[in-house]
Design an enzyme around this catalytic site. Structure first.
Site, PDB file in Angstrom:
ATOM      1  N   ARG A 263      -3.769  18.520  -7.143  1.00  0.00           N
ATOM      2  CA  ARG A 263      -4.917  18.346  -6.250  1.00  0.00           C
ATOM      3  C   ARG A 263      -5.212  19.602  -5.434  1.00  0.00           C
ATOM      4  O   ARG A 263      -4.316  20.182  -4.850  1.00  0.00           O
ATOM      5  CB  ARG A 263      -4.648  17.175  -5.293  1.00  0.00           C
ATOM      6  CG  ARG A 263      -4.446  15.898  -6.061  1.00  0.00           C
ATOM      7  CD  ARG A 263      -4.291  14.704  -5.171  1.00  0.00           C
ATOM      8  NE  ARG A 263      -4.060  13.528  -6.002  1.00  0.00           N
ATOM      9  CZ  ARG A 263      -3.986  12.276  -5.558  1.00  0.00           C
ATOM     10  NH1 ARG A 263      -4.118  12.045  -4.265  1.00  0.00           N
ATOM     11  NH2 ARG A 263      -3.780  11.280  -6.390  1.00  0.00           N
ATOM     12  N   ARG A 278       1.801  17.093   1.924  1.00  0.00           N
ATOM     13  CA  ARG A 278       0.468  17.357   1.376  1.00  0.00           C
ATOM     14  C   ARG A 278       0.540  18.631   0.563  1.00  0.00           C
ATOM     15  O   ARG A 278       0.578  19.729   1.103  1.00  0.00           O
ATOM     16  CB  ARG A 278      -0.515  17.511   2.543  1.00  0.00           C
ATOM     17  CG  ARG A 278      -1.963  17.530   2.145  1.00  0.00           C
ATOM     18  CD  ARG A 278      -2.831  17.674   3.382  1.00  0.00           C
ATOM     19  NE  ARG A 278      -4.219  17.793   3.019  1.00  0.00           N
ATOM     20  CZ  ARG A 278      -5.033  16.743   2.833  1.00  0.00           C
ATOM     21  NH1 ARG A 278      -4.579  15.519   2.999  1.00  0.00           N
ATOM     22  NH2 ARG A 278      -6.281  16.938   2.493  1.00  0.00           N
ATOM     23  N   GLU A 350       0.579   7.636   5.275  1.00  0.00           N
ATOM     24  CA  GLU A 350       0.233   7.069   3.971  1.00  0.00           C
ATOM     25  C   GLU A 350       1.150   7.559   2.851  1.00  0.00           C
ATOM     26  O   GLU A 350       1.300   8.750   2.631  1.00  0.00           O
ATOM     27  CB  GLU A 350      -1.221   7.439   3.625  1.00  0.00           C
ATOM     28  CG  GLU A 350      -1.655   6.875   2.289  1.00  0.00           C
ATOM     29  CD  GLU A 350      -3.040   7.378   1.860  1.00  0.00           C
ATOM     30  OE1 GLU A 350      -3.821   7.776   2.736  1.00  0.00           O
ATOM     31  OE2 GLU A 350      -3.307   7.363   0.653  1.00  0.00           O
ATOM     32  N   SER A 353      -1.407   4.153  -2.130  1.00  0.00           N
ATOM     33  CA  SER A 353      -2.781   3.711  -2.078  1.00  0.00           C
ATOM     34  C   SER A 353      -2.970   2.715  -3.214  1.00  0.00           C
ATOM     35  O   SER A 353      -2.640   3.011  -4.357  1.00  0.00           O
ATOM     36  CB  SER A 353      -3.691   4.921  -2.253  1.00  0.00           C
ATOM     37  OG  SER A 353      -5.019   4.523  -2.105  1.00  0.00           O
ATOM     38  N   ARG A 392       6.135  12.436  -1.239  1.00  0.00           N
ATOM     39  CA  ARG A 392       6.033  11.721   0.039  1.00  0.00           C
ATOM     40  C   ARG A 392       7.238  10.810   0.271  1.00  0.00           C
ATOM     41  O   ARG A 392       7.681  10.626   1.409  1.00  0.00           O
ATOM     42  CB  ARG A 392       4.733  10.939   0.099  1.00  0.00           C
ATOM     43  CG  ARG A 392       3.572  11.907   0.197  1.00  0.00           C
ATOM     44  CD  ARG A 392       2.306  11.290   0.676  1.00  0.00           C
ATOM     45  NE  ARG A 392       1.326  12.366   0.869  1.00  0.00           N
ATOM     46  CZ  ARG A 392       0.077  12.191   1.259  1.00  0.00           C
ATOM     47  NH1 ARG A 392      -0.368  10.969   1.520  1.00  0.00           N
ATOM     48  NH2 ARG A 392      -0.723  13.218   1.428  1.00  0.00           N
TER      49      ARG A 392
END
Length: 431
Positions: A263, A278, A350, A353, A392
RNA sequence: GCUGAGGUAGCCUAGUCCGGUAAGGCGCCAGCCUUGAGAGCUGGUGGCGUUCUCGCCUCGGGAGUUCGAAUCUCCCCCUCAGCGCCA
């Protein structure tokens, strides 16, 4: 993509639903889509009538020829048709394209249970599990803790690949693999089929699964090829059955995708997100489901329960939020985020998802369900949810399981995957 | 990367040279038959638009020629095979 039938039969429902997103652009697009659809249908009728006339005339010419009669007069009459037809066909195509362009830019219809709100601060907590671990002076942010253990390299990675990349080294690599295998084993217990998809996808299938803006903001493109690095296994798994008809008897199809994820994610590098929270590349075990429309709400809860179970087994406190209208995105009709407790940050962040995309992706991809060669096919629903994104999860583990001496306890559930190893320690070579 | 062969309905195949409006098989659905199943026989089979049970479309995609294109011309995409390279 929204079903055009709904636009025709219940436009006020669509309007009401879109209004919840508080974006006037969507309402404008709805009007554009409807107007063009109406005009398109009229143009299509007109073109069909002309084609009918053309077909009849050429049929008569063919018959006259066979009978040995002269056809000059007929041909003269017939000559006028294609010119007009071409004109009408051009208009028909323009109208259809205008309708579809508007339709493609409309987001999915939201489920009634999605809470109204402007951004993630309006998400509604629907479940919490475990007691948030209290703050401790000695607790380091996960990135620093891993660096101190010699298990992550940021500087050298920046030098060779740029900011947002990292090397994992030593035992943490085994921890990463253990997380993948643990999540995979859980999903296998629950009837999922493991799948490793292609990590690169062509543009056409990709347009079926993501918001068009993502091509600019999220995806990496391979220079010189029509290929994009996948942002998640969800994308190739959704595209798997592109253009196909799924046998209803085989649904639901539960897939456990394992892949690297890439990403670009322009912006948003705050202090809290230093480390491996991230990043441009990570590994994820993803749940993906194709099911009948009437089953998707139930499947959504199933995927959420699986994701929760991963973090329960890891013994990491978390909460689940029902993502609000302003934060839910264009593809999902409803989305849960699972937010793990980050002990150093003293915050929920988070890590999962979990989305019900209803028929939105499947329609764009041309996937239908029913009996092949029979009428009455419908568009199935697709759902996706993280099982574990290892970057994460590792970050959450390091913050949660850190000890005053800097070592990190290995969650009990992962120890069998690490040869019984019970902690990550500086200088400890892999078993 | 080079050379060649291909892309026809859910699947498999014919038609392409030589233009006349998609043939056949499998599968599937319904009916008949049967104690039942199967076999056999008969009919049906996709999409869009209409709701006037009629029209249009569908041969990888697009453009062109023509009264008419699966068929002819041009451009593009994809797949496979052989060779080359390669973990």
């Amino acid at each position: 993509m929204i079903d055009v039938e709904i636009l025709r039969n219940a436009p006020e429902k669509v309007e009401e639903n879109l209004a919840r997103r508080r974006n006037p652009e969507y309402l404008r697009l709805l009007v554009v889509a409807r107007e063009n659809d109406t005009a398109w249908r009229a143009a299509l009728r007109e073109a069909d009538a002309l084609r009918r006339r053309r077909n009849e005339l050429s049929q008569r010419i063919a018959e006259a020829r066979t009978a040995g009669r002269a056809t000059t007069e007929l041909e003269a009459t017939a000559k006028a048709v294609p010119e007009e037809l071409k004109r009408v066909e051009r208009r028909e195509a323009e109208l259809r394209e205008a309708r579809d362009a508007a339709l493609r830019r409309l987001p999915n219809l939201l489920d009634d249970s999605v809470p109204y709100g402007k951004d993630d601060s309006d998400n509604v907590v629907v479940a919490t599990w475990g007691e948030p671990t209290p703050a401790e002076e000695w607790r380091k942010p996960h990135g620093e803790a891993l660096e101190a253990l010699g298990m992550v390299e940021f500087e050298r990675a920046r030098r060779v690949s740029g900011a947002g990349f990292y090397y994992l080294r030593g035992t943490v690599v085994l921890l990463d693999l253990a997380l993948q295998r643990m999540a995979l084993d859980l999903l296998l217990e629950r009837g999922f089929e493991p799948a490793i998809p292609p990590f690169l996808l062509r543009r056409t299938p990709y347009e079926g699964v993501v918001d068009l803006a993502d091509f600019e903001n999220v995806m990496y493109k391979i220079d010189g090829d029509d290929l994009y690095l996948i942002a998640t296994a969800e994308h190739p798994l959704a595209a798997l059955y592109q253009g196909e008809i799924l046998d209803e008897q085989r649904l639901p199809i539960r897939l456990a995708g394992l892949s690297a994820c890439f990403r670009q994610e322009i912006g948003g590098h705050g202090v809290d997100q230093k480390g491996i929270f991230r990043v441009h590349q990570f590994t994820k075990v993803e749940q993906f489901v194709y099911c009948r429309p009437e089953d998707s709400s139930r499947m959504h809860e199933e995927l959420r329960a699986n994701a929760e179970e991963v973090f329960r087994r890891l013994q990491i406190p978390y909460r689940v939020v029902n993502v609000c209208t302003g934060d839910v995105g264009t593809i999902a009709a409803k989305k849960y985020d699972l937010e793990a407790w980050f002990a150093r940050q003293q915050a929920y962040r988070e890590v999962v998802s979990c989305s019900n995309c209803t028929d939105y992706q499947a329609r764009r991809l041309g996937i239908r369900m029913g009996k092949a060669g029979r009428p009455g096919k419908v568009v199935p629903h697709t759902l996706n949810s993280t099982a574990v994104a290892t970057s994460r999860a590792v970050a959450a583990i390091v913050e949660q399981y850190q000890r005053p001496d800097g070592s990190v306890e290995v969650p009990k559930v992962l120890r069998p995957y690490l040869g019984g190893l019970d902690s990550l320690r500086a200088g400890a070579s892999p078993p």
